[in-house]
Every structure is written in C-alpha cells, then in structure tokens.
Design an enzyme around this catalytic site. Structure first.
Site, short mmCIF file in Angstrom:
data_model
loop_
_atom_site.label_atom_id
_atom_site.label_comp_id
_atom_site.label_asym_id
_atom_site.label_seq_id
_atom_site.Cartn_x
_atom_site.Cartn_y
_atom_site.Cartn_z
N HIS A 464 0.84 -1.21 0.00
CA HIS A 464 0.00 0.00 0.00
C HIS A 464 0.87 1.26 0.00
O HIS A 464 0.73 2.13 -0.85
CB HIS A 464 -0.92 -0.02 1.22
CG HIS A 464 -1.80 1.18 1.35
ND1 HIS A 464 -3.13 1.17 1.00
CD2 HIS A 464 -1.55 2.45 1.79
CE1 HIS A 464 -3.66 2.36 1.20
NE2 HIS A 464 -2.72 3.17 1.69
N GLU A 465 1.78 1.32 0.96
CA GLU A 465 2.62 2.53 1.06
C GLU A 465 3.54 2.66 -0.16
O GLU A 465 3.83 3.76 -0.61
CB GLU A 465 3.44 2.52 2.36
CG GLU A 465 2.59 2.54 3.64
CD GLU A 465 1.52 3.63 3.67
OE1 GLU A 465 1.71 4.69 3.05
OE2 GLU A 465 0.46 3.41 4.31
N HIS A 468 1.73 4.47 -2.87
CA HIS A 468 1.82 5.93 -2.70
C HIS A 468 3.19 6.42 -3.18
O HIS A 468 3.31 7.46 -3.83
CB HIS A 468 1.68 6.31 -1.22
CG HIS A 468 0.28 6.27 -0.68
ND1 HIS A 468 -0.77 6.92 -1.28
CD2 HIS A 468 -0.24 5.67 0.42
CE1 HIS A 468 -1.88 6.72 -0.57
NE2 HIS A 468 -1.58 5.97 0.46
ZN LIG Z 1 -2.89 5.21 1.98
#
Ligand SMILES: [Zn+2]
Length: 673
Positions: A464-465, A468
């Site tokens: 997830h990170e 980003h």
């Molecule tokens: Zn997030």
C-alpha cells in the site's frame, strides 16, 4: 556558523545532510525560513510589473525553498523519530505555521494579482497545467476567505477560530471518557480469553493501577474482548460503555458541540456562496456533489445489507444454540462471527508468518515495479535520520528517477500507523526537482540475526505505502503544487490500494512468499486460506462503515440539524440499519467528522477509492495479465504521472475508458450477488 538546514544541500541527489543536523538547528532555521518566505511573497505581491503567470503563480511555486528544506527534515523526524525536544518544537511550530499561511491567504495585494490573472485567463496563453494551477491557486484563496471584506471577513475569522476550539474540545472529551472507564475482570473471565487479550487486559490494569486485569475502551482491547469473551453480560456492559463515549452527560458530553459545529460549518459555506457545507467540501473532490456520494454509498449499501442480514441469521442460530433467547444484539456479533471464522477459515498466524519475510516482500514490491514500469532499485549508502532507514536509488534506462527511503521497524520514538511522505516532491519549474520519497511502517524489529517476519496484513501495508511512493516517484509535472499525491482526497488512495492487488498475484506469491527456514513456496492450501480470510464478515464491516458515511453526509447537506442524534436516528431508520450492527463511529465519538475538517462529509472517500482500485485492477485482468505492458503504460501515463495536474475524473476515464461501477468492489469484498 551556517545552519545545515538552510545551506545548499550538495550531497548525493540533494538528500538532506542528516549527519550534520542537530535539534538545536530547527527553531532558528524555521524562523529564518519563514521570514525569507514572507519576503519572497511580499516581493511578488508588491511587484510593480503587471501580474503575469510567471511573476505571480510560478514565482509562488518557487518561493519558500528554505522552508521546504526545514519542514521536510523536521516533519520526517517529528513523525518517525521523535523525542521531548522535537515534541516541544512541534507545539511551537504548529501555531507559527498556521499564522504564516493564513497571513499569505489574507494578503489582499497578492490575491488581487491572482484574481486579475484569473479574470484574464483566456488571454494569457497558458498551457493546460498552468491553467489548472492558476485555477487551483485562486480556488484555495477564495475558499480560505480571501475574497471577503469587512464584516464578512471578520465573521469568517470568528467561525474558523470557534470551529478549531470545538474540534479540540471534541477530542479531549473523548479522551477523557475513554480514560475514565474500565471494567475489572475476574480470574474466570480472564481465563476465557486468548493469551494476547489476557496480556493486554493485564497491561491495561497495571497502567491504571486497577489492582488486576481490566477492559478499557481502547479499540485494540475492547474489540478483541468483544470477539472472544463468552460472558454475554460483560460484553453488553462493555459494548454500551464503548457506544456511550462522548454522550455521558456532564462536561464531556459532545452532543451539543456536534450541533454547534454543524451550524457553524453551514454559516461558513454560506459566507462563501455555497448552499451547504457538503457542496462546499465536495467541490474539490472527485465525487463533486453530495448526490454522487449518496448514489455510490446506496449501491454498496443494498448489497452489504443483504449479506449482513444473511450472516445475522447464521449468528443468531449460534446464539440460540448457546441457550440464549431473543434476537442477536450488537454485543453478540463479533463473538459469534469470530467463532464462525475459526470454524470456516482456521488460519494460524504462526503458520503464515514465516512465508512473509520483510526483505523478500520489499524485493517483491520492487520486482513488480520493475516489470510494470521498468524501474530499477540500487542500494544507496547515505546517512539518514535513523540507523534503521535504508535508501535506494531508483532509475529507469540508466536515468535517475528518484530516491526511495524505507523506514520499516517500530520503535518508541515513532508514531503508530504507516505512511508515505515526500521529503522532496517532483517538479520541473521554476527549478528541476527529483523526488525523495519515504515509506514509514511499524513492523516488529526481529532479534539480531533473525529475519523480520510480517503478517499478511503487514505485507499488504508495505505494498500500500509503496503504491503511494510510486505515485510520487513517477510524477511527471511542471509544478510542485500539483505533483505526486497532491490530488483530491477521494483519489489519493487509488494508487496505493491498487498496488495491494499485486501482492495477491499467484506468481508473485509463488516467487517471494517463501519460507524463512526452508525457502519453499507457500502451499496452495494455506494461500487459499489467507486470501479467503481477507473477505470474511465483509457484510458487517461494510454496513458499519457505510452507515457512518451516510450519517456524515446527511449532517452536512441542507439545513444543519438542531439535534444531530435525532438526525442520526432518522438516517439509520430510513436505510433499515440491522439491529445487531452499530455504526462504526456514532456521532458523539465520530472524530473523523468533528475533530476537524479533514473527513467531514468526506468519510465516504475510503470507499470511493476502493471502487476505483478494484475496477482499475480489472483492467489488467481483462488484458490477460497482471503485468500487461500496455495497461501498465496507460496507468503510468494517466493516473501515476499526472498528480493533480489534470482533473481526477478525466485521468480515470482516460485510463479505463469510462468511470467505474461498484461491481468490482462488491466482488472484491465478497458481496456480489
Ligand atoms: Zn494510503
């Protein structure tokens, strides 16, 4: 002596000279940087030349380089490696920064230049990105109240300051109610719980000097208690206390604060010319209007409620089998759902963990980015803010793209959670800047010589990170203010949630989810269990979330309710809220909505992003491969490289050929009919 925070950073790729920076440098550097930034802004606003895009908007984009340097280092260490000195600095800095930016927002001469450019925009020969940056710059001034004068301007200042006070009180009341309540556990009631809950109850008792184990209202203790305690009467007591936070009468009651907050938000929106707060708030979001949000939520609601009603019947039968009469209650759901989960998805964490080694998962996240976007990662040896941080140079076809920093281990000086931030965002104008991006996580640090092992959820967080981070690293725009993750709130989770899907790709798991001792790939049977457990009890999770989002929306649309509790009851009645499920956050403790403005009429946005990530990953599946080259290229050229330089709806439509429906999300949550 020169302050290293403000000197020219000449190390590799312009990384901050962490080895030379001391805490004593921050306060003087911030003061100097604020003064310098204000002087630059004053020079722009008092320029005797007629306003042009370059001498006004672009000049603002380039201003404050020193401030960027100071804050990039300060916020990195304040979040990921704090100490008393840094906490004290943070308390000093926060009012200084808000005063600084509010002074810029109320600089009338500056706003006049921006307004002149806006009025004459068709004659300025701007490219598409410049036109958008001008629109966004002006919009942010106007929304901050820059176009108001006299009594209206005063009223706006008054409202903002009262709202800030109300938000702080709301949170403090909540903390007080949470701190005041505890429920002692007898030896027998304690013995019914699994070891980790027993440990948490003992630790809570010790912390509160209770003379024995207790249950408190902290989510990390009360939720497992509700899941595992067979004592129905205790579950009821605990659940009701949890639900009453902020609504216990007396000084800490939040219900009056909520009503006043909603009324002031409506006034604020009216001053700025909006029919209500929801319209004001959603203007800058991808959803755009309250009706678009409601439409999405209601589509998900019907499917989720249908599933939850089915599940409730199964759980109620389990309740009756335990010799209890009457209907399933909210304090029963988690307990029977946990029993059912054990029966249907018997998943032993200890069996799974050896397959998710941190280093292998980092390799996996990099390998997917190599196959999808041609990025290469080479370890980089530079001093960083903590010895546990690691850095890589990211390149493509031999050309430098970014610096990526991973700070993975939990420590006392790090705040909880996981996040991605840009120490330097990508931009080309007025100066070329390549991104420096950091992922911060809170994985348990292994004993020396042992590999770091993750849970499946941890591995998802890592992906997830990193999603980003890709949004930042692949950014390819001119201006900092629209770079990378500078996009609408309901769009920003798309790249991150989308990247989680690659962790589930069978060939990725087969290659990288290998056993720490034997090196063998995870057996298919275990893999199926891991993936199956991820969608368990999604009817419940979706219902409790969507109900909260619908109440949040109803609060901010139309006239503000004089009695928010009454309004909440009406909304729940209208949607047919199942009796055995409570809202994820009921009004008196709905901090997302009342602690500040961040998620007010914006609680829906998690789901908005999830609709897109599920639909976007289907584009790869439709193309026949999770690594389909043409789809990856299109994803980069639209969503990942454009930041906020193009409207989010336009970007998504360009990527997918249409806007998403909720089908893929319902399928992903196991809620499709
Ligand atoms: Zn997030």
């Amino acid at each position: 002596m020169t302050n290293p925070l403000l000197s020219e950073w000449t190390g590799p790729f312009g990384i901050a000279p962490f080895a030379e920076i001391e805490d004593a440098h921050f306060a003087p550097a911030l003061d100097e940087a604020l003064t310098a930034h204000m002087a630059e802004i004053d020079a722009i606003s008092s320029n005797s030349d007629a306003p042009s895009f370059e001498n006004t908007v672009e000049a603002m984009e380039g201003a404050g380089k020193g401030l960027d340097q100071v804050l990039s280092v300060f916020f990195s260490v304040a979040g990921a490696d704090s100490n008393d000195a840094r906490q004290a600095l943070q308390r000093d800095f926060s009012p200084k920064l808000s005063a600084h930016f509010s002074a810029i927002n109320s600089n009338k001469a500056l706003f006049e230049r921006i307004e002149t450019l806006w009025q004459t925009r068709d004659t300025l020969d701007l490219d598409a990105e410049q036109a958008r940056v001008l629109m966004l710059t002006r919009r942010s001034f106007v929304r901050g109240g820059a176009a108001l004068d006299g009594a209206e301007e005063e009223r706006m200042t008054e409202i903002k300051s009262r709202l800030a006070t109300l938000g702080t009180s709301f949170v403090q009341n909540l903390l007080k109610d949470e701190a005041d309540w505890m429920m002692p556990l007898s030896a027998a009631d304690l013995a019914d719980l699994p070891e980790f809950v027993q440990d948490a109850a003992k630790a809570a008792g010790a912390e509160k000097d209770a003379g024995g184990p207790v249950v408190t209202l902290s989510r990390s203790l009360i939720v497992p208690f509700l899941q595992f305690s067979p004592n129905r009467a205790l579950r009821k007591t605990a659940y009701e206390a949890w639900g009453a936070r902020g609504a216990n009468g007396g000084e800490t009651d939040n219900r009056g604060l909520a009503a006043e907050t909603l009324a002031l938000r409506k006034d604020r929106a009216a001053l700025l010319g909006y029919p209500d707060f929801a319209h004001y708030k959603l203007e800058t979001e991808m959803a755009g209007t309250p009706s678009a949000v409601r439409e999405l939520l209601m589509e998900v609601w019907s499917a989720a409620k249908a599933q939850a009603d089915k599940d409730a019947q199964i759980l109620e039968a389990m309740l009756h089998a335990d010799q209890f009469e009457g209907p399933l209650e909210p304090w029963d759901w988690r307990y029977y759902a946990e029993k059912r989960r054990l029966a249907e998805h018997d998943l032993d964490e200890a069996e799974v963990k050896p397959y998710f080694q941190l280093d292998r998962m980092i390799e996996a996240s990099f390998a997917c980015a190599t196959r999808l976007f041609g990025l290469n990662f080479a370890p980089l040896d530079v001093p960083l803010y903590h010895g546990d941080c690691r850095a890589w140079e990211v390149s493509r076809n031999g050309e430098h793209v970014a610096v990526f920093i991973g700070d993975y281990y939990a420590r006392a000086s790090k705040r909880s959670g996981a996040w991605c931030s840009a120490m330097r965002a990508q931009a080309r104008k007025p100066d070329l800047r390549t991104p420096i991006v950091v992922n911060v996580c809170n994985f348990a640090k292994p004993p020396k010589g042992k590999p770091s092992l993750l849970s499946y959820d941890d591995a998802r967080t890592l992906f997830h990170e990193f999603g980003h981070a890709l949004h930042q690293m692949l950014s390819n725009v001119d201006y900092d203010s629209v770079s990378g993750t500078s996009v609408a709130r309901d769009f920003v989770e798309l790249p991150s949630q989308l990247y989680e899907h690659w962790l589930e790709v069978p060939e990725v798991l087969a290659e990288f989810a290998t056993h720490a001792d034997t090196g063998e790939a995870m057996p298919q049977e275990l893999l199926d269990k891991v993936l199956g457990a991820a969608t368990f009890d999604m009817g419940f999770a979706t219902v409790e979330y969507v109900a909260s989002a619908l109440v949040d929306l109803a609060f901010h649309e139309g006239a503000p309710p004089a009695d928010p509790m009454q309004k909440q009851a009406e909304v729940l009645e209208a949607i047919g809220m199942p009796r055995a499920i409570g809202m994820r956050h009921a009004t008196p403790h709905f901090a997302h909505v009342f602690a500040g403005d961040g998620y007010s009429s914006g609680y829906y946005s998690y789901m908005w992003s999830e609709v897109m990530d599920a639909d976007a990953f289907e584009a790869f599946e439709e193309a026949g491969s999770a690594f389909d080259a043409a789809t990856a290229k299109r994803l980069e050229e639209t969503v990942l490289s454009s930041g906020g330089s193009v409207d989010a709806t336009e970007l998504y439509t360009e990527f997918r050929g249409r806007m998403p429906g909720v089908d893929a999300l319902l399928k992903g949550r196991g809620l499709a009919a």
